[in-house]
Write a protein that holds these residues in place. Structure first.
Motif, PDB file in Angstrom:
ATOM      1  N   UNK A  42       1.164  -1.248  -0.194  1.00 43.03           N
ATOM      2  CA  UNK A  42      -0.081  -0.031  -0.182  1.00 43.03           C
ATOM      3  C   UNK A  42       1.007   1.343  -0.085  1.00 43.03           C
ATOM      4  N   UNK A  43       0.719   2.615  -0.438  1.00 40.88           N
ATOM      5  CA  UNK A  43       1.229   3.578  -1.860  1.00 40.88           C
ATOM      6  C   UNK A  43       0.799   4.352   0.896  1.00 40.88           C
ATOM      7  N   UNK A  44       1.608   5.096   0.797  1.00 44.05           N
ATOM      8  CA  UNK A  44       1.436   6.551   1.394  1.00 44.05           C
ATOM      9  C   UNK A  44       2.066   7.125   1.181  1.00 44.05           C
ATOM     10  N   UNK A  58       1.879  17.323  -8.471  1.00 41.57           N
ATOM     11  CA  UNK A  58       2.412  16.787  -7.053  1.00 41.57           C
ATOM     12  C   UNK A  58       1.791  15.541  -7.426  1.00 41.57           C
ATOM     13  N   UNK A  59       0.771  15.302  -6.509  1.00 37.92           N
ATOM     14  CA  UNK A  59       0.507  14.057  -6.218  1.00 37.92           C
ATOM     15  C   UNK A  59       0.260  12.420  -7.810  1.00 37.92           C
ATOM     16  N   UNK A  60      -0.203  13.660  -8.696  1.00 36.35           N
ATOM     17  CA  UNK A  60       0.346  12.773  -9.385  1.00 36.35           C
ATOM     18  C   UNK A  60       1.814  12.389  -9.983  1.00 36.35           C
ATOM     19  N   UNK A  61       2.821  12.368  -9.772  1.00 32.99           N
ATOM     20  CA  UNK A  61       3.609  12.744  -9.933  1.00 32.99           C
ATOM     21  C   UNK A  61       4.465  11.774  -9.319  1.00 32.99           C
ATOM     22  N   UNK A  62       4.217  11.654  -7.903  1.00 31.03           N
ATOM     23  CA  UNK A  62       4.519  10.875  -6.650  1.00 31.03           C
ATOM     24  C   UNK A  62       3.851   9.052  -7.277  1.00 31.03           C
ATOM     25  N   UNK A  76       3.570   3.389  -8.176  1.00 38.59           N
ATOM     26  CA  UNK A  76       3.280   2.654  -9.742  1.00 38.59           C
ATOM     27  C   UNK A  76       4.527   2.135 -10.162  1.00 38.59           C
ATOM     28  N   UNK A  77       5.171   3.137 -10.602  1.00 43.07           N
ATOM     29  CA  UNK A  77       6.342   2.567 -11.580  1.00 43.07           C
ATOM     30  C   UNK A  77       7.432   1.414 -10.391  1.00 43.07           C
ATOM     31  N   UNK A  78       7.864   2.346  -9.261  1.00 49.21           N
ATOM     32  CA  UNK A  78       8.364   1.302  -8.349  1.00 49.21           C
ATOM     33  C   UNK A  78       7.638   0.280  -8.153  1.00 49.21           C
ATOM     34  N   UNK A 137       5.836  -1.720  -9.870  1.00 44.14           N
ATOM     35  CA  UNK A 137       6.350  -2.890 -11.589  1.00 44.14           C
ATOM     36  C   UNK A 137       7.322  -2.911 -11.413  1.00 44.14           C
ATOM     37  N   UNK A 138       7.652  -2.565 -11.226  1.00 50.00           N
ATOM     38  CA  UNK A 138      10.092  -2.287 -11.445  1.00 50.00           C
ATOM     39  C   UNK A 138       9.734  -3.605 -10.660  1.00 50.00           C
ATOM     40  N   UNK A 139       9.914  -3.702  -9.257  1.00 49.13           N
ATOM     41  CA  UNK A 139      10.431  -5.023  -8.377  1.00 49.13           C
ATOM     42  C   UNK A 139       8.049  -5.373  -8.214  1.00 49.13           C
ATOM     43  N   UNK A 140       7.622  -5.676  -9.181  1.00 50.32           N
ATOM     44  CA  UNK A 140       6.790  -6.765  -9.180  1.00 50.32           C
ATOM     45  C   UNK A 140       5.729  -6.802  -7.712  1.00 50.32           C
ATOM     46  N   UNK A 141       5.584  -5.833  -7.412  1.00 50.18           N
ATOM     47  CA  UNK A 141       4.190  -5.399  -6.061  1.00 50.18           C
ATOM     48  C   UNK A 141       2.889  -5.202  -6.335  1.00 50.18           C
ATOM     49  N   UNK A 142       2.131  -5.320  -6.048  1.00 46.51           N
ATOM     50  CA  UNK A 142       0.872  -5.168  -6.633  1.00 46.51           C
ATOM     51  C   UNK A 142       0.532  -4.146  -5.677  1.00 46.51           C
ATOM     52  N   UNK A 143       0.633  -2.794  -5.824  1.00 48.92           N
ATOM     53  CA  UNK A 143       0.080  -1.830  -5.372  1.00 48.92           C
ATOM     54  C   UNK A 143      -1.394  -1.720  -5.348  1.00 48.92           C
ATOM     55  N   UNK A 144      -2.015  -2.236  -3.911  1.00 52.45           N
ATOM     56  CA  UNK A 144      -3.446  -2.350  -3.417  1.00 52.45           C
ATOM     57  C   UNK A 144      -4.394  -1.321  -3.225  1.00 52.45           C
ATOM     58  N   UNK A 145      -3.581   0.155  -3.426  1.00 49.09           N
ATOM     59  CA  UNK A 145      -4.142   1.204  -2.711  1.00 49.09           C
ATOM     60  C   UNK A 145      -3.043   2.644  -2.621  1.00 49.09           C
ATOM     61  N   UNK A 146      -3.067   3.701  -2.135  1.00 44.97           N
ATOM     62  CA  UNK A 146      -2.638   4.964  -1.879  1.00 44.97           C
ATOM     63  C   UNK A 146      -3.588   5.604  -1.010  1.00 44.97           C
ATOM     64  N   UNK A 147      -3.094   5.697   0.529  1.00 42.85           N
ATOM     65  CA  UNK A 147      -3.501   6.318   1.276  1.00 42.85           C
ATOM     66  C   UNK A 147      -2.400   7.469   1.501  1.00 42.85           C
ATOM     67  N   UNK A 148      -3.979   9.342   1.804  1.00 41.36           N
ATOM     68  CA  UNK A 148      -3.430  10.227   1.053  1.00 41.36           C
ATOM     69  C   UNK A 148      -3.407  10.852   2.750  1.00 41.36           C
ATOM     70  N   UNK A 149      -1.721  11.385   3.257  1.00 40.25           N
ATOM     71  CA  UNK A 149      -2.752  12.607   4.509  1.00 40.25           C
ATOM     72  C   UNK A 149      -2.347  14.047   4.606  1.00 40.25           C
ATOM     73  N   UNK A 150      -3.407  14.644   4.259  1.00 41.04           N
ATOM     74  CA  UNK A 150      -3.325  15.910   3.502  1.00 41.04           C
ATOM     75  C   UNK A 150      -3.356  16.615   5.259  1.00 41.04           C
ATOM     76  N   UNK A 151      -3.469  16.584   6.037  1.00 44.83           N
ATOM     77  CA  UNK A 151      -3.742  17.092   7.495  1.00 44.83           C
ATOM     78  C   UNK A 151      -2.206  17.761   8.377  1.00 44.83           C
ATOM     79  N   UNK A 152      -1.963  18.584   8.875  1.00 40.38           N
ATOM     80  CA  UNK A 152      -0.350  19.575   8.857  1.00 40.38           C
ATOM     81  C   UNK A 152      -0.058  18.760  10.450  1.00 40.38           C
TER      82      UNK A 152
END
Length: 147
Positions: free
Chosen positions: A16-18, A28-32, A37-39, A41-56
């Motif tokens: 899972x991404x964070x 910036x969010x799109x680029x990250x 996703x590319x990382x 793919x290269x390391x044969x990992x299944x990215x099942x979701x990305x959690x985004x923290x926007x609270x400072x």
């Protein structure tokens, strides 16, 4: 004879991404997200979701991080992938978050590892005067050492 796994469709370990994106643009969010996703793919990992923290000021248990901990507790979770350690937050919060992730028994993977302390700018070779980039922090001393 059975083909090796590179010739068969297999599901990689589930990660899972964070992202910590306080005051970040959509670009910036799109680029990250693409970097994660590319990382994976290269390391044969299944990215099942990305959690985004926007609270400072949410501390180490923001809603996004709590959600991440919930999915890391699932039996098929392998770990969390982050662009860099800074996405865990400021040092004190990052340390607490790494400890909480460690309790789940999963891995923390960084697209870009922690930075080593390096002098700024390119190094100059004493013999030629041309710029030489050091791949490691300890090579700077070797470049300037007397024979």
């Amino acid at each position: 004879m059975e083909p090796v796994t590179e010739h068969r469709r297999v599901n990689g370990p589930v990660v899972y991404g964070f992202l910590r994106l306080v005051k970040a643009s959509t670009a910036r969010q799109t680029a990250l997200t693409r970097a994660l996703t590319e990382y994976c793919r290269q390391h044969e990992l299944l990215l099942s979701g990305i959690f985004t923290d926007r609270a400072a000021g949410a501390g180490d248990l923001s809603p996004a991080f709590t959600g991440l901990l919930d999915v890391l507790a699932l039996p098929d979770a392998y770990g969390v992938v982050l662009p860099a350690v800074s996405h865990l937050g400021p040092r004190a919060i990052a340390a607490a978050r790494q400890e909480r992730i460690g309790v789940t028994g999963t891995r923390v993977l960084f697209v870009r590892g922690p930075r080593l302390h390096r002098p700024s700018g390119p190094r100059r070779s004493p013999a030629s005067g041309s710029a030489v980039r050091c791949p490691r922090a300890d090579c700077a001393a070797a470049l300037h050492a007397e024979p």
